[in-house]
Design an enzyme around this catalytic site. Structure first.
Site, mmCIF file in Angstrom:
data_model
loop_
_atom_site.group_PDB
_atom_site.id
_atom_site.type_symbol
_atom_site.label_atom_id
_atom_site.label_comp_id
_atom_site.label_asym_id
_atom_site.label_seq_id
_atom_site.Cartn_x
_atom_site.Cartn_y
_atom_site.Cartn_z
ATOM 1 N N HIS A 19 1.994 -25.453 -9.849
ATOM 2 C CA HIS A 19 0.745 -24.686 -9.888
ATOM 3 C C HIS A 19 -0.676 -25.380 -9.396
ATOM 4 O O HIS A 19 -1.372 -25.866 -10.398
ATOM 5 C CB HIS A 19 0.603 -24.403 -11.257
ATOM 6 N N HIS A 21 -3.616 -24.306 -6.548
ATOM 7 C CA HIS A 21 -4.389 -23.616 -5.546
ATOM 8 C C HIS A 21 -5.009 -24.429 -4.578
ATOM 9 O O HIS A 21 -6.246 -25.151 -5.062
ATOM 10 C CB HIS A 21 -5.313 -22.493 -6.210
ATOM 11 N N HIS A 209 1.330 -15.182 -12.025
ATOM 12 C CA HIS A 209 0.248 -15.773 -13.063
ATOM 13 C C HIS A 209 0.737 -14.365 -14.057
ATOM 14 O O HIS A 209 0.272 -13.249 -13.931
ATOM 15 C CB HIS A 209 -1.340 -15.605 -12.805
ATOM 16 N N GLU A 212 -1.560 -15.788 -19.380
ATOM 17 C CA GLU A 212 -2.862 -16.998 -19.577
ATOM 18 C C GLU A 212 -3.924 -15.969 -20.180
ATOM 19 O O GLU A 212 -4.100 -16.353 -21.650
ATOM 20 C CB GLU A 212 -3.439 -17.192 -17.799
ATOM 21 N N ASP A 290 -3.913 -26.843 -11.541
ATOM 22 C CA ASP A 290 -4.390 -25.474 -11.093
ATOM 23 C C ASP A 290 -5.516 -25.597 -10.040
ATOM 24 O O ASP A 290 -5.147 -25.340 -9.015
ATOM 25 C CB ASP A 290 -4.916 -25.000 -12.431
ATOM 26 N N ASP A 291 -6.784 -25.855 -10.472
ATOM 27 C CA ASP A 291 -7.824 -25.877 -9.367
ATOM 28 C C ASP A 291 -8.717 -27.173 -9.984
ATOM 29 O O ASP A 291 -9.602 -27.038 -10.347
ATOM 30 C CB ASP A 291 -8.604 -24.687 -9.663
#
Length: 356
Positions: A19, A21, A209, A212, A290-291
């Site tokens: 996961h 991006h 996703h 969340e 994630d980011d």
């Protein structure tokens, strides 16, 4: 570095990231560099864009997922040619390699680039160049997951998926699977059923996703309507005991992002995440960044350390977490075998040190 004696053990663990991006690995330093290179004007009415330092500081104060996405999409505007996408991905791979990453399954959002006039081929060629380099120079295997933006009409996702360029990348094996990201709450998964049906027919892997900011029902509908094999985030699963049991029994992997969940106000601290309950109930999960460029440059090892600080897991528990992450990966059996062998070795050495 985290403050635990177990830190070297955490770093040595062979990590899988499911996961992450790629657009979310665009650090403020790289963003400003590419903006200058491509003569892209950054917003002048937002003091955050005064310098890389002020932008990094603003990233520490996201108020919601949508606040984060506002800056996220501005950041993408500096990506223009294939070299930019290669630089972005290579920067991520270097950070991840230092953290002990062995395998990555990486999201990217073609619609966000197509809407700016950047071709799919440009995006893909840059990412592929970085992937090839990471395999050769860092021994990191990776896969690409083509994600669709759920805040855009489902017809846009279907049109993108059916385009000649995307279909060609599926046929030649450059794309392993599809995903669904962006704002979750107002856009239920069943809107995208047709895209997922076509992806399944082509033999693509599928994730989305869910759970969340959206309710547990979004997790369930992702499983029933989209036929996903993994669930990204999934932390609200604990609100539905029956669904939690089903996820455990079906061995569906959740791709949890601890630091992201805190900074996007899903939870107030990592300790609030249901990771201990997931372990006790046999729910499989992996730990992901994630980011990372938007979350205090917290890459995968930082997330491992944050989890350790919150839960004080032992070597056996970390072995189970990593083992589940390896089994839940979409790489070859040979690659999984190599990671499992490394995991066994690292855990054996840690246990020997603890009993010495």
């Amino acid at each position: 570095m985290c403050k635990f004696g177990i830190h070297n053990f955490l770093k040595a663990l062979p990590k899988c990231e499911h996961h992450m991006h790629l657009e979310g690995a665009l650090t403020p330093a790289v963003l400003f560099k590419l903006a200058e290179k491509n003569q892209i004007a950054l917003p002048t009415d937002d003091a955050a864009f005064t310098s890389p330092e002020t932008l990094a500081e603003r990233y520490n104060h996201f108020t919601s997922l949508n606040d984060f996405l506002h800056y996220y999409y501005i950041g993408m505007s500096v990506l223009v040619d294939s070299a930019d996408y290669e630089a972005l991905a290579w920067d991520y791979f270097q950070h991840a390699s230092a953290d002990g990453l062995w395998h990555a399954e990486l999201f990217f959002d073609p619609q966000a680039h197509l809407d700016r006039g950047v071709s799919y081929e440009t995006v893909l060629s840059g990412f592929m160049a970085a992937r090839d380099r990471a395999q050769k120079e860092l021994d990191i295997s990776s896969e690409l997951i083509c994600c669709f933006l759920r805040h855009l009409p489902a017809s846009s996702a279907l049109e993108t998926f059916k385009s000649d360029a995307v279909q060609a990348s599926i046929k030649n094996g450059k794309i392993t699977g599809i995903g669904l990201d962006s704002s979750e709450a107002p856009f239920p998964p069943e809107l995208f059923t047709e895209v997922y049906e076509q992806a399944q027919a082509l033999g693509l892997r599928r994730t989305a996703h869910a759970g969340e900011e959206g309710p547990p029902a979004y997790i369930e509908r992702s499983l029933t309507d989209l036929k996903v094999e993994r669930v990204d985030h999934g932390i609200r699963l604990v609100e539905d005991a029956n669904l939690l049991q089903q996820i455990a029994e079906r061995q569906v992997l959740l791709t949890v992002c601890p630091v992201s969940n805190v900074l996007l106000r899903c939870v107030s601290s990592v300790s609030e995440l249901p990771l201990r309950k997931f372990l006790d109930m046999g729910v499989r999960f992996s730990i992901n960044s994630d980011d990372p460029a938007y979350f205090g440059t917290n890459y995968i090892l930082d997330n491992y350390c944050a989890v350790q600080e919150a839960f004080n897991f032992g070597a056996a528990e970390w072995e189970k977490i990593c083992e589940n992450a390896i089994h839940g990966s979409w790489c070859s059996a040979e690659r999984k075998g190599a990671m499992l062998a490394k995991l066994k070795s690292v855990v054996r050495d840690q246990l020997a040190m603890e009993t010495a």
